[in-house]
Design a protein around this motif. Sequence first.
Motif, mmCIF file in Angstrom:
data_model
loop_
_atom_site.group_PDB
_atom_site.id
_atom_site.type_symbol
_atom_site.label_atom_id
_atom_site.label_comp_id
_atom_site.label_asym_id
_atom_site.label_seq_id
_atom_site.Cartn_x
_atom_site.Cartn_y
_atom_site.Cartn_z
ATOM 1 N N TYR A 1 0.866 -1.188 0.000
ATOM 2 C CA TYR A 1 0.000 0.000 0.000
ATOM 3 C C TYR A 1 0.895 1.229 0.000
ATOM 4 C CZ TYR A 1 -3.474 -3.423 1.441
ATOM 5 O OH TYR A 1 -4.288 -4.522 1.486
ATOM 6 N N ASP A 2 0.423 2.272 -0.642
ATOM 7 C CA ASP A 2 1.181 3.530 -0.686
ATOM 8 C C ASP A 2 1.495 3.989 0.750
ATOM 9 O OD1 ASP A 2 2.055 6.120 -1.070
ATOM 10 O OD2 ASP A 2 0.825 6.337 -2.882
ATOM 11 N N ASP A 3 2.719 4.453 0.934
ATOM 12 C CA ASP A 3 3.119 4.979 2.255
ATOM 13 C C ASP A 3 2.160 6.060 2.752
ATOM 14 O OD1 ASP A 3 5.321 3.428 2.411
ATOM 15 O OD2 ASP A 3 6.791 5.033 2.271
ATOM 16 N N ILE A 4 1.598 6.811 1.788
ATOM 17 C CA ILE A 4 0.714 7.935 2.161
ATOM 18 C C ILE A 4 -0.462 7.430 3.007
ATOM 19 C CG2 ILE A 4 -0.855 9.711 1.215
ATOM 20 C CD1 ILE A 4 1.118 9.848 -1.175
ATOM 21 N N LEU A 5 -0.944 6.241 2.652
ATOM 22 C CA LEU A 5 -2.074 5.671 3.395
ATOM 23 C C LEU A 5 -1.678 5.444 4.868
ATOM 24 C CD1 LEU A 5 -4.851 4.229 3.609
ATOM 25 C CD2 LEU A 5 -3.694 2.152 2.879
ATOM 26 N N THR A 6 -0.492 4.873 5.060
ATOM 27 C CA THR A 6 -0.040 4.591 6.433
ATOM 28 C C THR A 6 0.153 5.893 7.204
ATOM 29 O OG1 THR A 6 1.152 2.759 5.433
ATOM 30 C CG2 THR A 6 1.661 3.244 7.737
ATOM 31 N N LEU A 7 0.781 6.883 6.517
ATOM 32 C CA LEU A 7 1.024 8.156 7.204
ATOM 33 C C LEU A 7 -0.291 8.855 7.533
ATOM 34 C CD1 LEU A 7 4.193 9.311 5.226
ATOM 35 C CD2 LEU A 7 4.081 8.421 7.561
ATOM 36 N N SER A 8 -1.309 8.754 6.616
ATOM 37 C CA SER A 8 -2.625 9.361 6.906
ATOM 38 C C SER A 8 -3.244 8.679 8.109
ATOM 39 C CB SER A 8 -3.617 9.186 5.758
ATOM 40 O OG SER A 8 -3.081 9.583 4.578
ATOM 41 N N LEU A 9 -3.123 7.341 8.139
ATOM 42 C CA LEU A 9 -3.682 6.604 9.284
ATOM 43 C C LEU A 9 -3.082 7.110 10.594
ATOM 44 C CD1 LEU A 9 -3.840 2.818 8.279
ATOM 45 C CD2 LEU A 9 -5.575 4.092 9.500
ATOM 46 N N VAL A 10 -1.752 7.300 10.580
ATOM 47 C CA VAL A 10 -1.067 7.764 11.796
ATOM 48 C C VAL A 10 -1.538 9.176 12.147
ATOM 49 C CG1 VAL A 10 1.191 8.396 12.768
ATOM 50 C CG2 VAL A 10 0.953 6.297 11.427
ATOM 51 N N THR A 11 -1.550 10.077 11.146
ATOM 52 C CA THR A 11 -1.948 11.464 11.413
ATOM 53 C C THR A 11 -3.373 11.537 11.965
ATOM 54 O OG1 THR A 11 -0.658 11.959 9.457
ATOM 55 C CG2 THR A 11 -1.904 13.792 10.363
ATOM 56 N N GLU A 12 -4.279 10.804 11.281
ATOM 57 C CA GLU A 12 -5.684 10.852 11.705
ATOM 58 C C GLU A 12 -5.857 10.252 13.102
ATOM 59 O OE1 GLU A 12 -7.707 12.596 10.284
ATOM 60 O OE2 GLU A 12 -7.052 12.783 8.210
ATOM 61 N N ALA A 13 -5.123 9.149 13.352
ATOM 62 C CA ALA A 13 -5.240 8.514 14.678
ATOM 63 C C ALA A 13 -4.768 9.486 15.750
ATOM 64 C CB ALA A 13 -4.418 7.227 14.716
ATOM 65 N N CYS A 14 -3.683 10.212 15.462
ATOM 66 C CA CYS A 14 -3.144 11.163 16.447
ATOM 67 C C CYS A 14 -4.154 12.267 16.746
ATOM 68 C CB CYS A 14 -1.841 11.790 15.945
ATOM 69 S SG CYS A 14 -0.501 10.636 15.943
ATOM 70 N N SER A 15 -4.797 12.788 15.678
ATOM 71 C CA SER A 15 -5.715 13.899 15.965
ATOM 72 C C SER A 15 -6.991 13.379 16.646
ATOM 73 C CB SER A 15 -5.996 14.739 14.716
ATOM 74 O OG SER A 15 -6.753 14.019 13.830
ATOM 75 N N LEU A 16 -7.433 12.181 16.259
ATOM 76 C CA LEU A 16 -8.628 11.605 16.891
ATOM 77 C C LEU A 16 -8.378 11.321 18.374
ATOM 78 C CD1 LEU A 16 -11.419 10.593 15.765
ATOM 79 C CD2 LEU A 16 -10.436 8.309 15.795
ATOM 80 N N LEU A 17 -7.182 10.825 18.686
ATOM 81 C CA LEU A 17 -6.887 10.425 20.067
ATOM 82 C C LEU A 17 -6.205 11.529 20.853
ATOM 83 C CD1 LEU A 17 -5.521 6.916 19.092
ATOM 84 C CD2 LEU A 17 -7.734 7.386 20.142
ATOM 85 N N ASP A 18 -5.902 12.620 20.142
ATOM 86 C CA ASP A 18 -5.243 13.772 20.748
ATOM 87 C C ASP A 18 -3.893 13.389 21.397
ATOM 88 O OD1 ASP A 18 -5.004 16.432 21.287
ATOM 89 O OD2 ASP A 18 -6.059 16.322 23.227
ATOM 90 N N VAL A 19 -3.082 12.687 20.647
ATOM 91 C CA VAL A 19 -1.709 12.387 21.106
ATOM 92 C C VAL A 19 -0.736 12.830 20.013
ATOM 93 C CG1 VAL A 19 -2.173 10.416 22.633
ATOM 94 C CG2 VAL A 19 -1.848 10.012 20.195
ATOM 95 N N SER A 20 0.515 13.045 20.410
ATOM 96 C CA SER A 20 1.503 13.460 19.406
ATOM 97 C C SER A 20 1.958 12.239 18.612
ATOM 98 C CB SER A 20 2.694 14.120 20.094
ATOM 99 O OG SER A 20 3.319 13.180 20.926
ATOM 100 N N ALA A 21 2.509 12.517 17.408
ATOM 101 C CA ALA A 21 2.921 11.416 16.529
ATOM 102 C C ALA A 21 4.004 10.560 17.183
ATOM 103 C CB ALA A 21 3.425 11.971 15.201
#
Length: 433
Positions: free
Chosen positions: A44-64
């Motif tokens: 899978y494109d790296d972008i997908l993984t990075l989006s997952l990480v970014t979105e998870a961080c903002s949803l859970l309010d934690v830093s990357a």
Amino acid sequence: MTVLYGFINSCLQSLVVEKFGHDTWVKLSSLPGVQDTFMTYTVYDDILTLSLVTEACSLLDVSADVFLKLFGEHFFQFCKQAGYDTMLRTLGGNLIEFIENLDALHSYLALSYQEMNAPSFRVEMTGDGKMLLHYYSDRKGLHHIVPGIMEAVARELFDSKVTMVVLNQSEEDERTGKKEHVVFLVKQTNQAGKPTDQVVPSQRGLDPGYIELVNYVEYTVYDKSSLFNGDGMAAFDLLFPGSHQCTLSPFYPDKLWMDEKAFCNAFPFHIVFDEDLKIRQTGVNLQKFVPGLHARHATLDQYFIITHPQVTFTIESIKKFINSQFVLKTFKDKYSTLKLRGQMLWIDSLGCMLYLCSPKLRSLQELQDVGLHLADLAQHDVTRDLVLLNQQRLAEMELTNQLERKKVEHQLQVQPEPEQRLIRNCDGPAKID
Ligand code: HEM
């Protein structure tokens, strides 16, 4: 474009589900640019993984960095559950050996994950005894995974604690483009918080008196060969019965009982080159497949590129990565591509490097494609077994792939939304054989 195997995304999914609940994953996977099902052996494109990480961080309010570290810890458990437990336990006898062999581990995994673009690791011990871990990757922003994995490794495999601090983060220009290079300072303590000396594996579990003697033998200018010869060895055996196989000091012959012809036949793909990369000696079968190696003034970089580790083709860079497994590839335009995989050994007395290698092959198909036969590999070369074993493994992986696909299709047919989103991998990673 760089890609990551679904194994990593599945691990991310299982982290979110296990630690933050199914609902969080449903929210996360329904966001644009994110998806909810991953196949272990699909990229899978790296972008997908990075989006997952970014979105998870903002949803859970934690830093990357916090999230990635958590991911690292979970990754270790995920690998164990996926059937890699023994592989991880047997990788090294201490943390240094473990890290030094991570590249070899990923290189082995690349037999299954063919498009893998794995990170690379190197340990450096500084003059004042500090341990540095160098991490190189084609991907930016994932390095916080490393402390997470390492903490779990130290705790579960070496009964110790590590703390890791980023000392330096830089981008290095390599032939293949920019490479992330992060240097971590690693402090290892035992569970009680005391610093652990990096105990030499041969000294583990031995009583202090014994270690003292071994240290004396190993670190004095005393001629070891005389002690470990004849009477000396017998006396040592009497004192410490059954122990010498742990501490045996090597015996070297006065002259090498091997002639040029025998060596070049025994290691049919080896190369010896000097500080200017001038080729001095090669194995007989390599000469067959890459003609011209013995032309006057022929240098190694005229025939090969180094594909792993990603270093410039100079003796200094090779020496810096001497503990890595080296993969060299012939230039495509001149010959059918032959990849070699092996070890670099510096011969100080000659000022030359010995590259002890074999063709890098994953299957009988690849063997055929480069125009080789099993007979071209030395009888002692385990590449023979590896090719045959992996042939069978690739077939089994294809079966796993088909089963994974069928399972998802079937469950999507029977499950209502939103449960459909959670179907893949919530029941853990796909197990290796
Ligand atoms: C047997 C256990 C392991 C398995 C099965 C495994 C497998 C993988 C796979 C499939 C990838 C994706 C690479 C790609 O698609 O290009 C990956 C990446 C990665 N692995 Fe491993 N790995 C293992 C152990 C470890 C360990 C012990 C470390 C320790 C630091 C590690 C560090 C990483 C990192 C940091 C990445 C992210 C990619 C990057 O940084 O560029 N892995 N691994």
